[in-house]
Design a protein around this motif. Structure first.
Motif, short mmCIF file in Angstrom:
data_model
loop_
_atom_site.label_atom_id
_atom_site.label_comp_id
_atom_site.label_asym_id
_atom_site.label_seq_id
_atom_site.Cartn_x
_atom_site.Cartn_y
_atom_site.Cartn_z
N PHE A 26 0.87 -1.31 -0.08
CA PHE A 26 0.18 0.03 0.00
C PHE A 26 0.91 1.32 -0.11
N TYR A 93 -2.92 -13.30 12.54
CA TYR A 93 -2.74 -14.44 13.72
C TYR A 93 -1.68 -13.85 14.60
N TYR A 120 -7.41 -3.82 5.72
CA TYR A 120 -7.47 -5.13 5.30
C TYR A 120 -8.59 -6.15 5.23
N ASN A 121 -9.69 -5.32 5.98
CA ASN A 121 -11.20 -6.13 6.13
C ASN A 121 -11.01 -7.43 6.68
N GLY A 122 -10.06 -7.96 7.33
CA GLY A 122 -10.18 -9.41 7.46
C GLY A 122 -11.25 -10.05 8.65
N GLN A 124 -10.58 -10.80 11.42
CA GLN A 124 -10.34 -12.11 12.01
C GLN A 124 -9.70 -11.98 13.50
N LYS A 211 0.84 -16.79 9.90
CA LYS A 211 0.22 -18.10 9.11
C LYS A 211 -0.05 -17.60 7.54
N THR A 212 0.19 -16.15 7.24
CA THR A 212 -0.25 -15.91 5.81
C THR A 212 0.84 -14.88 5.47
N GLN A 213 0.83 -14.78 4.23
CA GLN A 213 1.78 -13.91 3.30
C GLN A 213 1.09 -13.11 2.36
N THR A 214 1.57 -11.88 2.48
CA THR A 214 0.77 -10.82 1.69
C THR A 214 1.39 -10.75 0.13
N GLY A 215 0.72 -11.06 -0.88
CA GLY A 215 1.31 -11.07 -2.26
C GLY A 215 0.90 -9.54 -2.90
N ALA A 216 0.60 -9.68 -4.39
CA ALA A 216 0.50 -8.68 -5.24
C ALA A 216 -0.66 -7.85 -4.95
N PHE A 217 -0.76 -6.53 -5.09
CA PHE A 217 -1.93 -5.57 -4.84
C PHE A 217 -2.62 -5.53 -6.26
#
Lengths: 248, 322
Positions: A26, A93, A120-122, A124, A211-217
């Protein structure tokens, strides 16, 4: 009663959203940051608890030093103390583990968070925190009142609402209805002056792997130009919705 | 290894988007080279073998006193146990209000990654990658996870249910009987027969241009002929013309219907954030300069009190002829 209010530091709701040239992140340039609107409902609800029942409020953010003005604003609105966990919040997480660790150490009676952050509207983190602590969880919470030793909640469900009750400790993921938008507190000069001297503790993060990885926007594909239909010719609009858009 | 999907039901009946979830699970299982299994929790009056028509090989039914009411932690723990018993490394949950509550609990209880706000089928099996919405519909992001187990929480109306003509076996399961929730449900107030907004394929929404709550009859009439849900803009719910549960937008409900008709709504950026994912947007507004026209597919400049009844009449004629 000790209340922990989770605060996300997010772009203002009117921000134009852009990504870096390689679309890997971002683009923060020129963006004004605010308290996440859903968290603001929770913070104001906590301030009401403080005024009516004498609660103490700690606001918590997992983030870098740049989030401190947002925490100071929360202190100016009425929180008593602030904690910033010094870490980049890259994964829900990871953030939930940090909040649960602070909660375990601090002996809080309840945790109030927004139902999601508007970046990020997760949606969670609050539910994960509740599960990590083994506390009851009320999501989409649109009402909360003390009733003796228990609390009554209103929770939004599909096509309606549900009234619940539970005893502390619990985690609430709040939204409009916890308080109304017209009742949100704006920091006054006295609050702003007091906030400067209120304690803001910086903590090191506990160990927790993402536990997650951010890729392309990417951005949504640009819309084609609007097709204007004569107000006298609704038969034409119906034809277009049937034949072109295929939605009726 | 398998894919498990939570087949959500309400008062004994499958929810409208349950078969969308089944289709999502079947297609994910196909990508991963495995089978998709459904899980129903609580009392069910419908025939669960119907799930076979959407690509599931088996449906498990879990019943017990602990499931008479929804509780995120209780349902999450039960699904985690069933997933473990079925060697499921992927669990699919639809992002209804209850789905959004239980998925985080399930991810902790199953020690799984949670991929949420997902708007399309998975793009890649290894690493597991999905497209999710970010910044309230103003962007997308590819989220990946190399965790051994993962939960996919996908936004309703992201894919269309696909009938395959298959059949599923139905069996009971005793895994995850659960404990009684510490949260007491005192009252459930659900509008009968009304389509929940996040699931609605068509939504008719009114704004300040309607001038008052007494004028909502024409919105409801249009919604009825289109089998649509009704919604409103933020000022309308702030003024208590309509309940908060109908407020769509950034701080209200984010929706993704096939058709969104905005009547008398100018289109503030916060409103667009909650509705811009709609496939087709129709804007009816008397102000030709209303910013919403820029985001619309079809626009009508005119007085809502004249345009909406005409549109309703034309749709009635269309339905009678088709």
């Amino acid at each position: 009663m000790k209340v922990l209010v989770c605060i996300s530091h997010v772009p203002d709701t009117t921000s134009k959203i852009n990504f870096t040239a390689d679309n890997s992140a971002f683009d923060k340039n020129g963006v004004q940051y605010v308290i996440n609107p859903y968290d603001e409902f929770g913070l104001t609800r906590a301030v009401w608890l403080k005024e009516k029942q004498g609660a103490s409020i700690t606001v918590l953010n997992v983030g870098n030093k740049e989030t401190e003005p947002t925490l100071r604003k929360a202190l100016a609105i009425g929180a008593d103390t602030a904690i910033r966990v010094e870490a980049e919040p890259t994964d829900a997480y990871f953030v939930a583990q940090q909040i649960a660790a602070v909660a375990k150490e601090g002996g809080y009676d309840m945790i109030i968070a927004g139902r999601e952050s508007i970046d990020y509207n997760g949606g969670q983190v609050p539910g994960m925190v509740a599960a990590l602590l083994g506390w009851p969880f009320v999501n989409a919470c649109a009402g909360m009142e003390a009733n003796g030793d228990t609390y009554d909640f209103v929770r939004e469900i599909d096509g309606g609402k549900e009234k619940l009750s539970a005893s502390a400790p619990f985690v609430v993921a709040g939204q409009k209805g916890l308080v109304e938008e017209k009742d949100l507190r704006i920091p006054n000069m006295r609050g702003i002056m007091q906030a400067r001297t209120k304690p803001l503790e910086v903590k090191a993060p506990v160990e927790a792997a993402n536990k997650t990885q951010t890729g392309a926007f990417s951005k949504p594909a640009p819309k084609s130009a609007v097709k204007m239909v004569d107000a006298e010719n609704m038969a034409e609009l119906v034809r277009m919705l049937h034949e072109e858009a295929k939605v009726i | 290894m398998s894919v498990l999907v939570y087949l959500e039901s309400w008062e004994g009946k499958f929810k409208k988007n349950t078969w969308e979830a089944a289709t999502y699970a079947a297609k994910t299982a196909s990508m991963l080279g495995t089978e998709a299994i459904g899980l129903c929790i609580g009392k069910l009056d419908e025939d669960a073998s119907e799930a076979g028509n959407y690509g599931l090989s088996k449906v498990l039914k879990l019943e017990g006193d602990a499931f008479n009411q929804f509780d995120a932690n209780v349902y999450g723990a039960a699904i985690a146990e069933v997933a473990a018993a079925q060697s499921a490394n992927t669990v699919i949950v639809s992002a209804t209000f209850n789905g959004k509550a239980l998925a985080p609990a399930l991810s902790i209880q199953a020690d799984a990654a949670l991929l949420s706000n997902v708007v399309a089928l998975p793009e890649n099996a290894s690493p597991f990658s999905v497209k999710r919405g970010v910044f309230s519909g103003k962007g997308f992001n590819i989220l990946t996870s190399d965790a051994a187990k993962r939960i996919v929480l996908f936004v309703p109306n992201s894919i269309a249910p696909e009938a395959t003509g298959g059949s599923a076996s139905v069996e009971g399961t005793s895994a995850g009987q659960g404990s009684i929730s510490p949260v007491a449900v005192k009252e459930v107030d659900r509008v009968k027969g009304k389509i929940p907004l996040p699931e609605a394929e068509r939504v008719i929404s009114g704004g300040r241009g309607l001038k008052g709550p007494e004028n909502w009859g024409m919105i409801e009439e249009l919604a009825e002929v289109l089998d649509a849900g009704t919604a409103c803009s933020k000022p309308v719910s702030d003024m208590d013309w309509r309940p908060h549960s109908e407020h769509v937008g950034q701080t209200g409900i984010a929706i993704k219907p096939n058709l969104y008709v905005a009547v008398g709504i100018s289109g503030a950026i916060q409103h667009l954030a909650g509705v811009s994912a709609s496939k087709t947007i129709v804007v009816i507004n008397k102000d030709p300069e209303a910013p919403f026209f820029k985001a619309a597919d079809y626009g009508v400049v005119g007085d809502a009190f004249e345009v909406v009844p005409k549109l309703t009449e034309e749709i009635k004629k269309f339905k009678a002829a088709n």
